[in-house]
Scaffold this active site. Sequence first.
Site, PDB file in Angstrom:
ATOM      1  N   ASP A 176      -6.469   1.042   0.798  1.00  3.84           N
ATOM      2  CA  ASP A 176      -6.443   1.256   2.243  1.00  3.84           C
ATOM      3  C   ASP A 176      -7.716   0.664   2.840  1.00  3.84           C
ATOM      4  OD1 ASP A 176      -8.488   3.063   1.709  1.00  3.84           O
ATOM      5  OD2 ASP A 176      -7.699   4.577   3.082  1.00  3.84           O
ATOM      6  N   LYS A 211       0.826  -1.209   0.000  1.00  2.20           N
ATOM      7  CA  LYS A 211       0.000   0.000   0.000  1.00  2.20           C
ATOM      8  C   LYS A 211       0.857   1.255   0.000  1.00  2.20           C
ATOM      9  CE  LYS A 211      -1.659   2.509   3.169  1.00  2.20           C
ATOM     10  NZ  LYS A 211      -2.285   3.109   4.361  1.00  2.20           N
TER      11      LYS A 211
END
Length: 229
Positions: free
Chosen positions: A152, A134
């Site tokens: 996320d 991420k």
Amino acid sequence: MTIGEEILRRLRTQYRIQAEEYVSLYTHLQSRDPFRVLVATILSQNTTDKAALNALKTLERDVGLTPPAILEAGKRRVEKAIHIAGMYRSKARFILEVSRIVMERYGGDMWNVLKGDAEGVRERLMSMPGVGGKTADVLLATLGIARTVPVDTHVRRVSARLGLVDEGASYETIRKRLEEVFSPDSRHLAHLLLIAHGRNVCRARKPMCRECVLNDLCKYYREIRKNQL
């Protein structure tokens, strides 16, 4: 119109992207400095963008936002500066280790880390302490190096409720599926809008399903209505 285009069309009527609500985007627009963006993104892990931005500003004021300044300051000063972001001990360690790598392997220039094809750069970033998929994807998408959809907690939740991905799907499965749903030019915007929707309407607790502009597309809402019959 594809499902991705329809989702974006509707979300764009609801949200105006405010850069200061996204610490990585805000930092990029303010500085155009990839090292600062990476530090901002590390600070944003497991906390709010507001807390991360406050920590970043304190770090800049009290320490500096260059690899040499961070290394000279040392662990305790960095920890103190970023305390508000939470998990400050591990984040300080990551920031110091990344700073050392940039100095020792890349001549102190973060742009040297980012040379080459996007996938190779992603792997290089993910080899650094504290930089997972991420964090790497947020950096690359924000800088425009890779056209991807960083995942996320909000993106994950909204995507699963819409039925775009299965509950419990892996990070890479979700990312690749969203790359199929959204066109390359719209992926970063999709990331930002899905976050906005997750924060404001499709919340983890007490989602505002009746007010949601996507509820007729939503698997989660259909199941709720079915159970109410």
